[in-house]
Design an enzyme around this catalytic site. Structure first.
Site, PDB file in Angstrom:
ATOM      1  N   SER A  81       0.815  -1.205   0.000  1.00  0.00           N
ATOM      2  CA  SER A  81       0.000   0.000   0.000  1.00  0.00           C
ATOM      3  C   SER A  81       0.862   1.274   0.000  1.00  0.00           C
ATOM      4  CB  SER A  81      -0.956  -0.037   1.194  1.00  0.00           C
ATOM      5  OG  SER A  81      -1.940   0.963   1.103  1.00  0.00           O
ATOM      6  N   LYS A 105      -0.551  -4.009  -3.629  1.00  0.00           N
ATOM      7  CA  LYS A 105      -1.847  -3.420  -3.282  1.00  0.00           C
ATOM      8  C   LYS A 105      -1.912  -2.010  -3.863  1.00  0.00           C
ATOM      9  CE  LYS A 105      -4.899  -2.192   0.586  1.00  0.00           C
ATOM     10  NZ  LYS A 105      -4.984  -0.728   0.352  1.00  0.00           N
TER      11      LYS A 105
END
Length: 564
Positions: A291, A316
């Site tokens: 992320s 991600k």
């Protein structure tokens, strides 16, 4: 009953936003909400046994949202505190890590300077009671909730402490605001290089990195920096953008997010003057780098500002936003995808295209696309960030795995700390022959789960031979002989794998005296990825070559016996 039905309807109304991409007709949405509410009502009225409707409805909501992706989640009021604490980087409590083990909850280690540490709680203490309530059989989450509370309030904790005469100890601890460090450690390595470990992207991450960077550049005059993003699962996107601003010119585009609508695009640029715009930089990554961490590593790679070293990141590329719900609920919804400067999306799984059985899989490398960095190096989308230098680790041996997973290293460190009041300075402490001999003596061969896998396999072979009618005295004798041949001498194998086991023992012992800071410092002494980064930063010609198109595909195999 009215509250449950309204809450259910409120959640499903939010699902309209999530499922909007399907362009469901208003009538379809309303009919589905009506069906769901009716089912809840009929269950409450007619089901033969009593039902915890909060749990039933929560399970239904969770199942619905998980059909979309793992990151779209519903949080009732009682579950929001943990979510907010992680993102804020602070909470009110005693300041200790805990773990479940053997049907109980144990102290795995108090935070340095925390109320738990000041009161005297230690790693290895098994929690018996909290404020007079027996916690036997309670899970980690329930015990954690009981230990947390308003700042300034007291909590009584009774524990069982191994390896001491008075094994039942009780503490009165005053709760306080606990800071979860985003930078648990930074320092100078190899005499002239900086190292910063960033564990999360919380509200305070950028400030902590800024303070560390200022100290390293101004007070230590470092000639290069290692930014460690391994095991960093991400957090606030805005924190990543701020941290990128410390290394890139003001006004540099580092990210674009795109939502469902054509107008739902947002461009993120650095907004401050950089602290270290020209400092040679290596970023460490692994499979748990995700992320916001991937935004940071990916942007620095795309802009040819840093060499990425380690293993491929998680992949991600989705952005979540939170929305308030009736009855103080909250939903976290995937609202956008993010694209780093080269234009690539690093999302590894397309949740909108599932297999017939509902499962998902990573995008195959053959289906990814090529992009170029600012200098023309080739990079690819899908499947995370592929490092410029890949560090390969051999698999961990079974004996090393058992030493760690079955808590032998953890328990030995507790015993060692109970019988040794001091430890040499962390830079001087190392595993001696004497300490390792004590560790070997500490292990009970009858309880060490080392040969059981082989034993089970041999017993299964014996059982199959009997079922199939092949068993006789001769075969039974041969199987018994095979079983004895597959039994390893534990003492000898502990010596054989000493080099691999030593880092785990050292860091457990170091943490008992120097907390997380000491554990990290010790671990860095056995870190092949850091060794590779240091060697690279000390070879500026190779460093510069890697940031040109000709030096884009370099792979190095770390020389180490086992994965540390």
């Amino acid at each position: 009953m009215k509250r449950i039905l309204l809450t259910s309807a409120g959640i499903l109304l939010c699902a309209i936003m999530v499922l909007g991409a399907t362009r469901s007709k208003k009538r379809d949405v309303e009919s589905n909400i009506s069906i769901f509410s009716s089912i809840v009502k009929e269950l409450q009225t007619n089901y033969v046994d009593s039902i915890d409707m909060d749990n039933i409805v929560k399970a239904g909501i969770d199942a619905m949202l998980f059909k979309l992706d793992p990151y779209t989640e519903y949080f009732p009021l009682k579950e929001q505190q943990e979510f907010r604490s992680v993102n804020a980087g602070e909470y009110a409590g005693i300041g200790s890590y805990i773990m479940e083990r053997d049907g109980a909850v144990w102290i795995s280690g108090p935070q340095e300077g925390s109320p738990a540490s000041k009161a005297g709680l230690r790693a290895g203490d098994k929690i018996l009671e909290i404020d007079g309530t027996d916690v036997k059989g309670m899970n980690h989450s329930k015990v954690s909730d009981m230990l947390k509370g308003a700042r300034g309030t007291d909590v009584r904790v009774k524990v069982w402490r191994p390896y001491v005469t008075d094994s039942i100890v009780e503490f009165s601890i005053t709760r306080d605001k606990i800071q979860i460090p985003a930078v648990p450690y930074y320092g100078v390595v190899n005499g002239n290089l900086g190292y910063i470990q960033l564990s999360q992207f919380s509200e305070k991450s950028a400030d902590e990195v800024k303070a560390a960077l200022h100290d390293l550049t101004e007070n230590n005059k470092i000639s290069g920096l290692v930014l460690d993003l391994r095991n960093n699962g991400g957090g606030y996107l805005e924190s990543a953008v701020k941290i990128l601003g410390y290394f890139l010119p003001k006004g540099t585009e580092v990210l674009r997010t795109r939502g469902k609508g054509v107008l739902d695009e947002k461009v993120y640029k650095t907004s401050s003057r950089p602290i270290a715009p020209d400092l040679p930089l290596v970023v460490l990554t692994d499979g748990a780098t995700a992320s916001a961490s991937e935004i940071t590593a990916g942007a620095l790679q795309d802009l040819d500002r840093a060499v990425i070293l380690g293993t491929r990141t998680f992949g991600k590329g989705l952005v979540q936003s939170t929305f308030g719900l009736p009855y103080d609920g909250m939903v976290k919804i995937t609202t956008a995808k993010y694209y780093i400067p080269s234009g690539r999306l690093i999302q590894a799984i397309d949740y909108s295209h599932r297999n017939a059985d509902g499962s998902v899989q990573r995008i195959a490398d053959s289906l990814t696309h090529e992009f170029t960095t600012s200098r023309g190096r080739t990079v690819r989308d899908g499947g995370g960030i592929t490092p410029d230098i890949t560090v390969e680790y051999p698999d961990i041996s079974r004996i090393t795995y058992n030493v760690v997973s079955d808590h032998w290293a953890f328990d030995f460190a507790n015993k060692y700390a109970a019988t040794h009041p001091t430890l040499p300075p962390i830079d001087e402490f190392k595993m001696t022959d004497s300490i390792y001999a004590d560790f070997k003596s500490f292990i009970d061969p009858d309880k060490f789960n080392y040969d059981k896998v082989c034993d089970l396999a041999v017993e299964q072979l014996r059982k199959l031979a009997t079922i199939e009618g092949y068993m006789n005295d001769s075969l039974d004798s041969q199987i018994t002989r095979l079983q004895s041949m597959m039994r390893h001498p534990l003492d000898k194998d502990l010596d054989t794998h000493r080099e691999a086991i030593t880092p785990y023992l050292e860091r457990e012992i170091a943490s008992r005296y120097y907390f997380q800071r000491g554990e990290i410092q010790n671990a860095l002494r056995h870190d092949p990825a850091l060794d590779e980064a240091v060697a690279l930063l000390n070879d500026q010609k190779k460093y510069a070559l890697l940031l040109t198109p000709e030096g884009a595909s370099t792979t190095s195999k770390a020389t180490t016996d086992e994965k540390k």
